[in-house]
Write an enzyme that holds these catalytic residues in place. Structure first.
Site, PDB file in Angstrom:
ATOM      1  N   GLY A  58       0.804  -1.046  -0.004  1.00 53.86           N
ATOM      2  CA  GLY A  58       0.017   0.057  -0.176  1.00 53.86           C
ATOM      3  C   GLY A  58       0.722   1.351   0.033  1.00 53.86           C
ATOM      4  O   GLY A  58       2.152   0.989   0.126  1.00 53.86           O
ATOM      5  N   ASN A  59       0.289   2.298   0.149  1.00 55.21           N
ATOM      6  CA  ASN A  59       1.083   3.681   0.086  1.00 55.21           C
ATOM      7  C   ASN A  59       0.110   4.682   0.526  1.00 55.21           C
ATOM      8  O   ASN A  59      -0.946   4.554   0.692  1.00 55.21           O
ATOM      9  CB  ASN A  59       1.467   4.046  -1.227  1.00 55.21           C
ATOM     10  CG  ASN A  59       0.731   3.288  -2.312  1.00 55.21           C
ATOM     11  OD1 ASN A  59      -0.357   3.898  -2.877  1.00 55.21           O
ATOM     12  ND2 ASN A  59       1.259   2.325  -2.918  1.00 55.21           N
ATOM     13  N   GLY A  74       8.835   0.643  -1.933  1.00 54.43           N
ATOM     14  CA  GLY A  74       9.641  -0.662  -1.556  1.00 54.43           C
ATOM     15  C   GLY A  74      10.127  -0.544  -0.106  1.00 54.43           C
ATOM     16  O   GLY A  74      10.834  -1.544  -0.024  1.00 54.43           O
ATOM     17  N   SER A 103       5.386   3.965  -6.303  1.00 57.60           N
ATOM     18  CA  SER A 103       5.009   3.642  -7.751  1.00 57.60           C
ATOM     19  C   SER A 103       3.447   4.109  -8.035  1.00 57.60           C
ATOM     20  O   SER A 103       3.119   4.458  -9.196  1.00 57.60           O
ATOM     21  CB  SER A 103       5.040   2.129  -8.258  1.00 57.60           C
ATOM     22  OG  SER A 103       4.287   1.318  -7.343  1.00 57.60           O
ATOM     23  N   GLU A 104       2.709   4.357  -7.217  1.00 57.21           N
ATOM     24  CA  GLU A 104       1.336   4.777  -7.325  1.00 57.21           C
ATOM     25  C   GLU A 104       1.150   6.394  -7.194  1.00 57.21           C
ATOM     26  O   GLU A 104       0.047   6.967  -7.004  1.00 57.21           O
ATOM     27  CB  GLU A 104       0.449   4.242  -6.100  1.00 57.21           C
ATOM     28  CG  GLU A 104       0.305   2.728  -6.532  1.00 57.21           C
ATOM     29  CD  GLU A 104      -0.423   2.221  -7.797  1.00 57.21           C
ATOM     30  OE1 GLU A 104      -0.827   2.985  -8.545  1.00 57.21           O
ATOM     31  OE2 GLU A 104      -0.860   1.000  -7.941  1.00 57.21           O
ATOM     32  N   HIS A 122      -3.943   4.334   0.147  1.00 56.64           N
ATOM     33  CA  HIS A 122      -4.193   3.127  -0.685  1.00 56.64           C
ATOM     34  C   HIS A 122      -3.799   1.933  -0.316  1.00 56.64           C
ATOM     35  O   HIS A 122      -2.812   1.829   0.376  1.00 56.64           O
ATOM     36  CB  HIS A 122      -3.426   3.378  -1.887  1.00 56.64           C
ATOM     37  CG  HIS A 122      -3.458   2.434  -2.964  1.00 56.64           C
ATOM     38  ND1 HIS A 122      -4.300   1.541  -3.458  1.00 56.64           N
ATOM     39  CD2 HIS A 122      -2.331   1.669  -3.317  1.00 56.64           C
ATOM     40  CE1 HIS A 122      -4.065   0.506  -4.228  1.00 56.64           C
ATOM     41  NE2 HIS A 122      -2.827   0.668  -4.175  1.00 56.64           N
ATOM     42  N   HIS A 124      -4.433  -2.944  -0.334  1.00 58.70           N
ATOM     43  CA  HIS A 124      -4.790  -4.031  -0.885  1.00 58.70           C
ATOM     44  C   HIS A 124      -5.546  -4.657  -0.120  1.00 58.70           C
ATOM     45  O   HIS A 124      -5.539  -6.119  -0.086  1.00 58.70           O
ATOM     46  CB  HIS A 124      -3.532  -4.720  -1.524  1.00 58.70           C
ATOM     47  CG  HIS A 124      -2.805  -4.060  -2.522  1.00 58.70           C
ATOM     48  ND1 HIS A 124      -1.624  -4.695  -2.929  1.00 58.70           N
ATOM     49  CD2 HIS A 124      -2.722  -2.979  -3.166  1.00 58.70           C
ATOM     50  CE1 HIS A 124      -1.181  -3.769  -3.933  1.00 58.70           C
ATOM     51  NE2 HIS A 124      -1.920  -2.802  -3.988  1.00 58.70           N
ATOM     52  N   TYR A 143     -25.352   1.689   6.205  1.00 55.19           N
ATOM     53  CA  TYR A 143     -25.613   3.142   6.162  1.00 55.19           C
ATOM     54  C   TYR A 143     -24.433   3.781   5.929  1.00 55.19           C
ATOM     55  O   TYR A 143     -24.157   5.144   5.765  1.00 55.19           O
ATOM     56  CB  TYR A 143     -26.662   3.874   7.180  1.00 55.19           C
ATOM     57  CG  TYR A 143     -25.838   3.560   8.627  1.00 55.19           C
ATOM     58  CD1 TYR A 143     -24.900   4.429   9.018  1.00 55.19           C
ATOM     59  CD2 TYR A 143     -26.347   2.639   9.390  1.00 55.19           C
ATOM     60  CE1 TYR A 143     -24.487   4.595  10.390  1.00 55.19           C
ATOM     61  CE2 TYR A 143     -25.946   2.616  10.739  1.00 55.19           C
ATOM     62  CZ  TYR A 143     -24.920   3.661  11.232  1.00 55.19           C
ATOM     63  OH  TYR A 143     -24.456   3.621  12.473  1.00 55.19           O
ATOM     64  N   HIS A 184      -7.294  -5.012  -7.678  1.00 54.33           N
ATOM     65  CA  HIS A 184      -6.313  -4.092  -6.915  1.00 54.33           C
ATOM     66  C   HIS A 184      -6.428  -4.027  -5.708  1.00 54.33           C
ATOM     67  O   HIS A 184      -5.712  -4.159  -4.625  1.00 54.33           O
ATOM     68  CB  HIS A 184      -5.977  -2.992  -7.853  1.00 54.33           C
ATOM     69  CG  HIS A 184      -4.941  -2.193  -7.612  1.00 54.33           C
ATOM     70  ND1 HIS A 184      -4.229  -1.484  -8.525  1.00 54.33           N
ATOM     71  CD2 HIS A 184      -4.270  -1.866  -6.418  1.00 54.33           C
ATOM     72  CE1 HIS A 184      -3.329  -0.919  -8.043  1.00 54.33           C
ATOM     73  NE2 HIS A 184      -3.190  -1.104  -6.700  1.00 54.33           N
ATOM     74  N   TYR A 239     -21.687  14.031  13.257  1.00 50.22           N
ATOM     75  CA  TYR A 239     -21.372  12.898  14.095  1.00 50.22           C
ATOM     76  C   TYR A 239     -19.972  13.266  14.670  1.00 50.22           C
ATOM     77  O   TYR A 239     -19.008  13.722  14.315  1.00 50.22           O
ATOM     78  CB  TYR A 239     -21.125  11.636  13.462  1.00 50.22           C
ATOM     79  CG  TYR A 239     -20.731  10.402  14.440  1.00 50.22           C
ATOM     80  CD1 TYR A 239     -21.699   9.902  15.094  1.00 50.22           C
ATOM     81  CD2 TYR A 239     -19.333  10.141  14.285  1.00 50.22           C
ATOM     82  CE1 TYR A 239     -21.338   8.795  15.948  1.00 50.22           C
ATOM     83  CE2 TYR A 239     -18.901   8.919  15.070  1.00 50.22           C
ATOM     84  CZ  TYR A 239     -19.891   8.512  15.982  1.00 50.22           C
ATOM     85  OH  TYR A 239     -19.368   7.457  16.810  1.00 50.22           O
TER      86      TYR A 239
END
Length: 243
Positions: A58-59, A74, A103-104, A122, A124, A143, A184, A239
């Site tokens: 992830g990132n 990495g 890389s994202e 982000h 996975h 909800y 993904h 909330y």
């Protein structure tokens, strides 16, 4: 996973070159950026401990002014230090640090340029990724969909790290603060790193819920109407504690 292997290769190359990819880029780190980096690293580590990512798959990014701090490619999050600050401008030019950005980066920059996001997460996450392979939109089984702006869409598949994926993601994010990425994972944004993380965790929970409910033989989960989701979303805006 190809993305994770590439991230690991990129990070390994950087580490073998003395943790750098050349001479330090840009200017020195400002105090506000140093604090934001500390929070970013803590959030990235939390995605691992909470089971939303495996390894470096992830990132995370956070915006400070016109600079976007991002996790480097990495590098395991438990190895990141205050000296590893990695930052780019909104055009993707590296202005802080020497480690290769995630890389994202195209996805993160697309969100920061096109929305009022201050932070992006982000992952996975396994249940969310599973749902992304089954339906074009997460059914409104709870909800909390309202907290993300409505029914959560699935962005069509595109190779990781590409502008095509970033464009697909933006379409899925229209009027939403999170979406699924087909085959993904997930992406969510917010005003803060905590909010972006919370939206990511809520999305994963709703995907787990739907998969669980829909797996009961002979029964179909009841779903909320768009009006019910919108009503819940409006109520959720008030909330919590006001500061």
């Amino acid at each position: 996973m190809a993305e994770q292997r590439q991230e690991q290769r990129d990070g390994r190359d950087a580490r073998e070159d003395g943790r750098t990819v050349g001479e330090p880029r840009g200017r020195g780190v400002r105090e506000e950026e140093a604090r934001a980096w500390e929070h970013l690293v803590a959030t990235a580590r939390r995605t691992v401990t909470d089971g939303l990512v495996v390894g470096t798959s992830g990132n995370v990014s956070v915006r400070v002014g016109d600079t976007v701090l991002v996790t480097p490619s990495g590098v395991p999050y438990d190895r990141l230090t205050p000296d590893d600050v990695t930052g780019v401008d909104l055009d993707g030019r590296q202005v802080l640090g020497t480690l290769v950005p995630t890389s994202e980066l195209p996805m993160h920059l697309a969100v920061h340029r096109s929305t009022d996001a201050r932070a992006v997460v982000h992952t996975h996450a396994v249940h969310a990724t599973a749902v992304s392979t089954l339906v074009p939109e997460l059914p409104a089984v709870h909800y909390m969909s309202g907290a993300l702006g409505g029914a959560v869409r699935v962005a069509p598949y595109a190779t990781y790290g590409t502008e095509e994926l970033a464009e697909n993601m933006l379409h899925a994010l229209a009027d939403r603060t999170a979406c699924l990425l087909q085959n993904h994972g997930t992406i969510a944004y917010g005003d803060t790193l905590d909010q972006a993380f919370d939206r990511t965790a809520q999305l994963e929970w709703m995907c787990h819920l739907w998969l669980t409910a829909s797996s009961v033989p002979g029964l179909t989960p009841s779903l909320l109407s768009p009006e019910q989701v919108a009503e819940a979303g409006e109520k959720l805006r008030g909330y919590g504690q006001r500061r």
